[in-house]
Design a protein around this motif. Structure first.
Motif, PDB file in Angstrom:
ATOM      1  N   GLU A  15      -1.686   4.791  14.593  1.00 19.35           N
ATOM      2  CA  GLU A  15      -2.301   3.773  15.449  1.00 19.35           C
ATOM      3  C   GLU A  15      -1.573   2.430  15.303  1.00 19.35           C
ATOM      4  O   GLU A  15      -1.306   1.739  16.287  1.00 19.35           O
ATOM      5  N   VAL A  16      -1.240   2.093  14.075  1.00 18.13           N
ATOM      6  CA  VAL A  16      -0.529   0.837  13.814  1.00 18.13           C
ATOM      7  C   VAL A  16       0.864   0.886  14.433  1.00 18.13           C
ATOM      8  O   VAL A  16       1.292  -0.050  15.093  1.00 18.13           O
ATOM      9  N   LYS A  17       1.549   1.994  14.228  1.00 22.74           N
ATOM     10  CA  LYS A  17       2.899   2.152  14.790  1.00 22.74           C
ATOM     11  C   LYS A  17       2.857   2.044  16.304  1.00 22.74           C
ATOM     12  O   LYS A  17       3.672   1.360  16.916  1.00 22.74           O
ATOM     13  N   SER A  18       1.917   2.708  16.930  1.00 26.26           N
ATOM     14  CA  SER A  18       1.769   2.668  18.383  1.00 26.26           C
ATOM     15  C   SER A  18       1.521   1.238  18.871  1.00 26.26           C
ATOM     16  O   SER A  18       2.109   0.786  19.855  1.00 26.26           O
ATOM     17  N   SER A  22       4.023  -1.114  21.086  1.00 29.49           N
ATOM     18  CA  SER A  22       3.546  -1.559  22.402  1.00 29.49           C
ATOM     19  C   SER A  22       3.840  -3.036  22.657  1.00 29.49           C
ATOM     20  O   SER A  22       3.851  -3.478  23.803  1.00 29.49           O
ATOM     21  N   ILE A  23       4.100  -3.795  21.582  1.00 32.79           N
ATOM     22  CA  ILE A  23       4.424  -5.215  21.761  1.00 32.79           C
ATOM     23  C   ILE A  23       5.920  -5.482  21.607  1.00 32.79           C
ATOM     24  O   ILE A  23       6.354  -6.622  21.516  1.00 32.79           O
ATOM     25  N   GLY A  24       6.721  -4.406  21.577  1.00 35.28           N
ATOM     26  CA  GLY A  24       8.170  -4.561  21.589  1.00 35.28           C
ATOM     27  C   GLY A  24       8.852  -4.615  20.238  1.00 35.28           C
ATOM     28  O   GLY A  24      10.016  -4.990  20.146  1.00 35.28           O
ATOM     29  N   LEU A  25       8.147  -4.252  19.175  1.00 40.15           N
ATOM     30  CA  LEU A  25       8.745  -4.220  17.842  1.00 40.15           C
ATOM     31  C   LEU A  25       8.869  -2.778  17.385  1.00 40.15           C
ATOM     32  O   LEU A  25       8.186  -1.894  17.906  1.00 40.15           O
ATOM     33  N   MET A  26       9.730  -2.547  16.403  1.00 42.38           N
ATOM     34  CA  MET A  26       9.856  -1.224  15.809  1.00 42.38           C
ATOM     35  C   MET A  26       9.333  -1.295  14.379  1.00 42.38           C
ATOM     36  O   MET A  26       9.743  -2.174  13.620  1.00 42.38           O
TER      37      MET A  26
END
Length: 141
Positions: A15-18, A22-26
């Protein structure tokens, strides 16, 4: 983070990764502890930084990109800088990049020189005029 009847549900890694993607970070961290624990992230600009999920949710992002946006927001226009110089009788004739990069000018006495906007604002002026003034003041003594 979801709130269910007064209880806070802990997010899992996926969930955190997603959310971060979603805000443009990896997300580079391989595990998620909690919202206060720093996570290793990679920005699209190539900057690697650490930040907590709480800070991301507060709107904080890549420090390099944030500094660049702030710099662009505060940058003076060429016209503004030209007016600062012309108010003192100086003609500006090179591109203005920022207050720490030298610009070329022609002083009221026709000398060509270079100076930073920061130094000009602090009172520094044409070096050639300063040298001539010192030379003539020594000759008079």
């Amino acid at each position: 983070m979801e709130v269910m009847q007064g209880l806070t549900k802990k997010l899992d890694y996926d969930e955190v990764k997603s959310y971060i993607e979603s805000i443009g970070l990896m997300l580079l961290s391989e595990d998620y502890v909690n919202a206060l624990t720093p996570l290793s992230c990679l920005c699209h600009c190539g900057n690697h930084f650490t930040i907590s999920l709480n800070n991301i949710k507060k709107g904080r992002r890549c420090p390099k990109c944030s500094a660049q946006r702030l710099s662009e927001k505060n940058r003076l226009s060429f016209e503004t800088v030209k007016n600062i110089f012309s108010s003192q009788g100086y003609l500006l004739f090179s591109e203005y990049i920022n207050s720490r990069k030298k610009v070329k000018f022609v002083c009221p006495n026709g000398h060509i020189g270079e100076i930073t906007l920061s130094n000009f604002k602090r009172g520094s002026r044409c070096y050639q005029c300063l040298k001539e003034m010192r030379f003539y003041s020594k000759r008079e003594n």
